[in-house]
Design an enzyme around this catalytic site. Structure first.
Site, short mmCIF file in Angstrom:
data_model
loop_
_atom_site.label_atom_id
_atom_site.label_comp_id
_atom_site.label_asym_id
_atom_site.label_seq_id
_atom_site.Cartn_x
_atom_site.Cartn_y
_atom_site.Cartn_z
N LYS A 289 71.50 26.16 -52.79
CA LYS A 289 72.76 26.09 -53.53
C LYS A 289 73.30 24.67 -53.50
O LYS A 289 73.27 24.01 -52.46
CB LYS A 289 73.79 27.05 -52.93
CG LYS A 289 73.71 28.46 -53.44
CD LYS A 289 74.92 29.27 -53.00
CE LYS A 289 74.94 30.64 -53.66
NZ LYS A 289 76.15 31.40 -53.31
N GLU A 377 80.21 47.79 -53.54
CA GLU A 377 81.58 48.29 -53.55
C GLU A 377 81.67 49.79 -53.33
O GLU A 377 82.57 50.27 -52.63
CB GLU A 377 82.26 47.91 -54.88
CG GLU A 377 82.55 46.43 -55.04
CD GLU A 377 81.35 45.62 -55.52
OE1 GLU A 377 81.47 44.38 -55.61
OE2 GLU A 377 80.29 46.23 -55.83
N ARG A 405 83.64 49.63 -59.73
CA ARG A 405 82.26 50.05 -59.43
C ARG A 405 82.23 51.15 -58.38
O ARG A 405 81.20 51.81 -58.20
CB ARG A 405 81.46 48.84 -58.97
CG ARG A 405 81.31 47.78 -60.06
CD ARG A 405 81.13 46.38 -59.48
NE ARG A 405 79.92 46.19 -58.74
CZ ARG A 405 78.76 45.76 -59.25
NH1 ARG A 405 78.68 45.49 -60.53
NH2 ARG A 405 77.71 45.61 -58.50
#
Length: 641
Positions: A289, A377, A405
């Protein structure tokens, strides 16, 4: 911000332009794209670290595949900025995430290169599998290629696993690319893995493998069932040689890698060699990243979305915090720690956003009582239900758009059983530049229809703290929603005296004996109502304001008072009016003997794109000027009746 006209990037406005470059020019192009990202995102912020890390992969994909005919299906889209730049949106990129500009996420309405909406994690495999199978069923499309790109965090989600589990159920040639930017590869076995990667992705190896497969099929030896058994045997043999196993091969998905995701020429070579293979495959790459920008490489979490920064020094140009203001999530985080210190039943749960929700404060102080379950979730909600069933008092902090979700889990695993889980719904309402996939429009409406669930929204930091405290006094599920950004009237956290609030009791915050107009608000949009009331007062129009605080149970005493004593009622909420405060008030007035005029202000029945909060509130009509206009129009209409 301008592209150097002599650069490689200046020549590229489409994937077909990219293919005109020589393969040896690709590394230089990747560096130019990174420079372009740094220059642009330093002034107009966006998702930085993920996009920097995926540049080489994106260049290789568009170089090898015939996009947009071949489909690239992105997961989340945090990593897809280079994709936008290479697919005709380079000149528009400086205004990405601004009102009227391009989105920060892939969006099919924006470009045919964006094959599927990509704002929430974990959907790329399922969507891409649907496309790949559809092509197999469509004459003329049988050879069209589909690639799903997913990150190591996203692939941990339940939907991604459901997609993986179904990949081998139907004929398809889907390629899944796992962009792994967190897993470390052991150096001692890295060379062996590199050798196996070269061997199993080589054209010669796969040509021989396919010839053998065709021969065995022709002889009737290799049936579909035996083919799967053969793949399992092949995968087992590879596991023995490499002394490693992985879940993908157990699911009959051919696995390749891991390979260096920043070696663009190696990526091109491997993609070419596996492009034409039949059946589902997974290519595992590892990336860094923030690649190419040292501050982001060293602290990728902070540089996920760093805001404005100095590209030379790496200094983040954060705005000074106003005195007396604090981020809403910070108030939540400090209060969670305080309540946990006072009550040993309190635990915190979040889904991959400990920093964003400020659950990280509890993680630092009491790591055994704070849980980050990853991008899961639904699991977070049911896990919290289990905690509550065993006597704990979980506070579940999830962004509003992501909590959607876990809707079935809220109903089945918490509400039906009446379990005392407190949902702390962050990023509720308009979120600004992240746009349509991240706005928290629907929580008031989708929770309001669930029996036994209390719902409240504070207009200030003190009320947030008291609502969290109040939830511990209740024996039922509780939802508290609050927005992104600063709370300008936040209380001091130290020595705060908590007060239990009565469920279903709002408050009047502005009263004038001559007023025949009532503004009913829920949440921090109270401040908009107060500003509008001041403007109206200057024009001789007096309004009263009621902060409802609770959507469920609603304060029927306030509703009765305003229905009987006011000519005009304006409801105001940072959410959809259908199913929210507007709907509740409309239903009450319809059934009452009084008939004041009622106007509902909030999110209209349409999708709202990206822009600043002020701009989007204006579009929706509940900024200060919108409220003033609504009051005047309602009065005029009332007088003309």
């Amino acid at each position: 911000m301008e592209v150097n006209q002599t650069s490689l990037l200046s020549k590229i406005n489409s994937p077909s332009d990219l293919k005109q470059l020589k393969e040896e020019e690709l590394p230089a192009l990747c560096e130019e794209i990174r420079g372009f990202l740094i220059e642009n995102l330093s002034e107009n912020p966006g998702h930085f670290a993920s996009s920097m890390g995926a540049v080489d992969l994106i260049v290789a994909l568009h170089y090898v595949y015939d996009t947009p005919s071949d489909r690239l299906v992105w997961d989340v889209g945090h990593q897809a900025y280079a994709h936008k730049i290479l697919t005709g949106r380079k000149k528009d990129f400086p205004k990405q995430r601004t009102l009227g500009g391009i989105s920060g996420f892939p969006n099919p309405t924006e470009s045919d290169a964006d094959t599927f909406m990509a704002g929430h994690a974990g959907n790329s495999i399922s969507a891409a599998l649907g496309m790949a199978i559809a092509d197999k069923l469509t004459p003329g499309n049988e050879n069209r290629k589909t690639v799903a790109i997913i990150g190591d965090a996203s692939i941990s989600g339940g939907l991604a696993f459901e997609g993986l589990n179904n990949v081998s159920n139907n004929p398809n040639d889907l390629l899944i690319i796992l962009n792994d930017n967190d897993m470390s590869i052991d150096n001692n076995v890295g060379a062996l893995h590199g050798y196996l990667s070269d061997l199993t992705t080589s054209a010669g190896y796969n040509k021989l493998r396919n010839k053998l497969s065709l021969y065995l099929r022709k002889k009737g030896i290799l049936t579909e069932e035996r083919r799967r058994a053969f793949i399992r045997f092949s995968n087992s043999l590879k596991s023995v040689v490499s002394r490693k196993q992985n879940i993908f091969e157990g699911l009959n998905i051919r696995y390749f890698g891991p390979i260096d995701g920043h070696d663009v020429r190696k990526l091109v070579k491997v993609l070419r060699e596996i492009k034409g293979m039949a059946g589902p495959r997974l290519l595992h790459i590892y990336t860094t990243k923030g690649k190419g920008y040292k501050p982001a490489e060293e602290d990728p979490s902070t540089w996920h979305a760093p805001g404005k920064f100095d590209p030379d020094s790496g200094e983040r140009l954060c705005l000074q915090k106003k005195e007396g203001s604090e981020l809403w999530q910070e108030i939540f985080g400090h209060t969670l720690v305080d309540l946990a210190e006072k009550d040993d039943r309190v635990v915190g749960v979040t889904a991959a956003m400990p920093g964003g929700t400020s659950v990280d404060h509890l993680l630092e102080k009491m790591p055994e009582r704070a849980f980050d379950v990853g991008i899961s979730e639904g699991h977070a909600v049911t896990f919290a239900g289990g905690l509550a069933a065993a006597g704990k008092r979980p506070f579940v902090a999830i962004y509003s758009s992501f909590l959607q979700r876990g809707y079935d889990n809220i109903i089945h695993d918490v509400a039906i059983q009446g379990l005392p889980v407190t949902f702390c719904i962050d990023r509720a309402g308009l979120v600004g530049e992240d746009g349509v996939t991240h706005h928290g429009f629907f929580d008031l409406a989708y929770l309001n229809c669930i029996p036994g669930l209390n719902i409240a929204s504070p207009s200030d930091g003190e009320t947030l703290k008291n609502l969290m405290f109040t939830s511990l006094k209740q024996k039922s599920p509780f939802a508290i929603r609050y927005p992104r950004g600063k709370c300008d009237n936040s209380p001091q956290s130290q020595n705060f005296e908590y007060k239990e609030l009565k469920a279903g009791q709002g408050r009047q915050v502005r009263k004038n004996p001559n007023s025949k107009i009532a503004l009913l608000t829920i949440g921090p949009v109270l401040s908009n109502a107060e500003e509008a009331a001041k403007k109206l007062s200057e024009e001789g129009i007096e309004t009263d304001i009621f902060d409802m605080i609770w959507l469920k149970p609603i304060d029927k005493d306030i509703l009765s008072e305003v229905a009987s004593n006011y000519d005009v009622i304006i409801t105001l909420e940072d959410g959809v009016t259908t199913g929210g405060l507007g709907s509740v008030v409309n239903s009450y007035i319809k059934d009452s003997i009084y008939k004041p005029a009622v106007v509902n202000l909030g999110i209209p029945d349409k999708w709202i794109a990206h822009g600043s909060i002020d701009q989007l509130q204006k579009i929706c009509g509940f900024d200060t000027d919108g409220i003033v206009a609504a009051v005047k129009q309602a009065l005029e209409k009332r007088r003309s009746v």
